[in-house]
Design a protein around this motif. Sequence first.
Motif, PDB file in Angstrom:
ATOM      1  N   UNK A   1      57.692  47.623  51.517  1.00  0.00           N
ATOM      2  CA  UNK A   1      56.868  48.053  50.385  1.00  0.00           C
ATOM      3  C   UNK A   1      56.571  46.852  49.483  1.00  0.00           C
ATOM      4  N   UNK A   2      55.365  46.827  48.945  1.00  0.00           N
ATOM      5  CA  UNK A   2      54.956  45.694  48.125  1.00  0.00           C
ATOM      6  C   UNK A   2      55.105  46.031  46.648  1.00  0.00           C
ATOM      7  N   UNK A   3      55.907  45.285  45.903  1.00  0.00           N
ATOM      8  CA  UNK A   3      56.111  45.591  44.485  1.00  0.00           C
ATOM      9  C   UNK A   3      54.883  45.339  43.624  1.00  0.00           C
ATOM     10  N   UNK A   4      53.858  44.731  44.203  1.00  0.00           N
ATOM     11  CA  UNK A   4      52.644  44.471  43.439  1.00  0.00           C
ATOM     12  C   UNK A   4      51.496  45.390  43.865  1.00  0.00           C
ATOM     13  N   UNK A   5      51.793  46.462  44.598  1.00  0.00           N
ATOM     14  CA  UNK A   5      50.755  47.383  45.054  1.00  0.00           C
ATOM     15  C   UNK A   5      49.994  48.005  43.896  1.00  0.00           C
ATOM     16  N   UNK A   6      50.714  48.578  42.930  1.00  0.00           N
ATOM     17  CA  UNK A   6      50.048  49.288  41.828  1.00  0.00           C
ATOM     18  C   UNK A   6      49.267  48.314  40.954  1.00  0.00           C
ATOM     19  N   UNK A   7      49.814  47.144  40.686  1.00  0.00           N
ATOM     20  CA  UNK A   7      49.094  46.182  39.847  1.00  0.00           C
ATOM     21  C   UNK A   7      47.827  45.705  40.546  1.00  0.00           C
ATOM     22  N   UNK A   8      47.871  45.586  41.873  1.00  0.00           N
ATOM     23  CA  UNK A   8      46.678  45.183  42.625  1.00  0.00           C
ATOM     24  C   UNK A   8      45.620  46.284  42.600  1.00  0.00           C
ATOM     25  N   UNK A   9      46.048  47.537  42.627  1.00  0.00           N
ATOM     26  CA  UNK A   9      45.092  48.643  42.517  1.00  0.00           C
ATOM     27  C   UNK A   9      44.335  48.539  41.196  1.00  0.00           C
ATOM     28  N   UNK A  10      45.070  48.327  40.112  1.00  0.00           N
ATOM     29  CA  UNK A  10      44.424  48.155  38.805  1.00  0.00           C
ATOM     30  C   UNK A  10      43.480  46.951  38.809  1.00  0.00           C
ATOM     31  N   UNK A  11      43.946  45.849  39.376  1.00  0.00           N
ATOM     32  CA  UNK A  11      43.157  44.619  39.371  1.00  0.00           C
ATOM     33  C   UNK A  11      41.840  44.791  40.126  1.00  0.00           C
ATOM     34  N   UNK A  12      41.913  45.322  41.336  1.00  0.00           N
ATOM     35  CA  UNK A  12      40.699  45.460  42.141  1.00  0.00           C
ATOM     36  C   UNK A  12      39.780  46.558  41.619  1.00  0.00           C
ATOM     37  N   UNK A  13      40.336  47.491  40.864  1.00  0.00           N
ATOM     38  CA  UNK A  13      39.508  48.525  40.238  1.00  0.00           C
ATOM     39  C   UNK A  13      38.616  47.936  39.160  1.00  0.00           C
ATOM     40  N   UNK A  14      39.126  46.940  38.458  1.00  0.00           N
ATOM     41  CA  UNK A  14      38.435  46.463  37.266  1.00  0.00           C
ATOM     42  C   UNK A  14      37.711  45.127  37.452  1.00  0.00           C
ATOM     43  N   UNK A  15      38.093  44.320  38.421  1.00  0.00           N
ATOM     44  CA  UNK A  15      37.643  42.939  38.450  1.00  0.00           C
ATOM     45  C   UNK A  15      36.134  42.784  38.620  1.00  0.00           C
ATOM     46  N   UNK A  16      35.520  43.548  39.528  1.00  0.00           N
ATOM     47  CA  UNK A  16      34.077  43.406  39.746  1.00  0.00           C
ATOM     48  C   UNK A  16      33.294  43.819  38.500  1.00  0.00           C
ATOM     49  N   UNK A  17      33.693  44.928  37.903  1.00  0.00           N
ATOM     50  CA  UNK A  17      33.020  45.393  36.683  1.00  0.00           C
ATOM     51  C   UNK A  17      33.226  44.401  35.542  1.00  0.00           C
ATOM     52  N   UNK A  18      34.421  43.854  35.460  1.00  0.00           N
ATOM     53  CA  UNK A  18      34.699  42.874  34.400  1.00  0.00           C
ATOM     54  C   UNK A  18      33.795  41.650  34.539  1.00  0.00           C
ATOM     55  N   UNK A  19      33.690  41.103  35.733  1.00  0.00           N
ATOM     56  CA  UNK A  19      32.856  39.920  35.945  1.00  0.00           C
ATOM     57  C   UNK A  19      31.381  40.235  35.714  1.00  0.00           C
ATOM     58  N   UNK A  20      30.949  41.417  36.157  1.00  0.00           N
ATOM     59  CA  UNK A  20      29.550  41.804  35.976  1.00  0.00           C
ATOM     60  C   UNK A  20      29.207  42.038  34.508  1.00  0.00           C
ATOM     61  N   UNK A  21      30.224  42.275  33.686  1.00  0.00           N
ATOM     62  CA  UNK A  21      29.988  42.524  32.260  1.00  0.00           C
ATOM     63  C   UNK A  21      29.311  41.346  31.566  1.00  0.00           C
ATOM     64  N   UNK A  22      29.487  40.149  32.124  1.00  0.00           N
ATOM     65  CA  UNK A  22      28.947  38.950  31.498  1.00  0.00           C
ATOM     66  C   UNK A  22      27.521  38.636  31.949  1.00  0.00           C
ATOM     67  N   UNK A  23      26.989  39.440  32.867  1.00  0.00           N
ATOM     68  CA  UNK A  23      25.603  39.261  33.299  1.00  0.00           C
ATOM     69  C   UNK A  23      24.683  39.390  32.089  1.00  0.00           C
ATOM     70  N   UNK A  24      23.752  38.480  31.952  1.00  0.00           N
ATOM     71  CA  UNK A  24      22.905  38.464  30.753  1.00  0.00           C
ATOM     72  C   UNK A  24      22.012  39.706  30.653  1.00  0.00           C
ATOM     73  N   UNK A  25      21.780  40.383  31.770  1.00  0.00           N
ATOM     74  CA  UNK A  25      20.990  41.617  31.725  1.00  0.00           C
ATOM     75  C   UNK A  25      21.824  42.799  31.237  1.00  0.00           C
ATOM     76  N   UNK A  26      23.133  42.668  31.303  1.00  0.00           N
ATOM     77  CA  UNK A  26      24.032  43.763  30.944  1.00  0.00           C
ATOM     78  C   UNK A  26      24.739  43.492  29.617  1.00  0.00           C
ATOM     79  N   UNK A  27      25.409  42.338  29.529  1.00  0.00           N
ATOM     80  CA  UNK A  27      26.100  41.895  28.311  1.00  0.00           C
ATOM     81  C   UNK A  27      27.067  42.946  27.774  1.00  0.00           C
TER      82      UNK A  27
END
Length: 229
Positions: free
Chosen positions: A1-27
């Motif tokens: 079992x991986x002790x970082x499973x749950x933290x990775x779920x949170x990370x991959x859930x948010x990372x794409x949206x977080x990076x896209x937040x800085x798009x100048x069309x979205x801001x």
Amino acid sequence: MMPYTYILINFFTVIICFLASFDRRIQFNKLFGKFLLSSTIVAVPFIIWDIWFTAKGVWWFNLNYTLGIKISGLPLEEWLFFYCIPFSCVFTYYCLEKFFNMNGANAFNNLIVFTSVIVLSVTGFLYYDRIYTLLTVIVTLFTLCYLHFIVKKEWIGKASFVYLLLMPGFFAVNGILTGSFIPSPVVNYNPDDFLGIRMGTIPVEDAVYGYSQFLLNIYFFKKITKNEK
């Protein structure tokens, strides 16, 4: 079992949206502070609910999938869950509302609310002894009735449509948390406290719980950003 499973779920859930937040069309990055405030308003009662249910054994966490840091009986990752999931949901709603006209879905406001009220009321009446089912029913009924009848929001149909679009992500995230694709669940449920109806490995209550949480996050985000159309 991986002790970082749950933290990775949170990370991959948010990372794409977080990076896209800085798009100048979205801001969306300019709204981070307002999102944090609105999501905290929603998170507080849901976290209290979570702490209570964990203490009562309604559900519990397999700490082998976590970093082992607990706050008030909840893994750190569970606290982050109440910000990461709403961030991705609110961001998705914000972008779809910004770039697409979804107002046609609001024609179904009355149908959605009245059908939900009937189904939820009957379920709560029949299964009042299942604490997870009952509390989910009460919270969702309150949310829908408050938004539709008291503050009279006209975007419930649109928000419900977006929630349906988010279902693949819901099944991926909650599926892993409830035991899909991994040897054992991250979150375990007492079978005496919910209906026992599962969508794959996911209790049906999770989808309703998530729906009320989603609607409240949209409501408070719109209210704080003064965008209550």
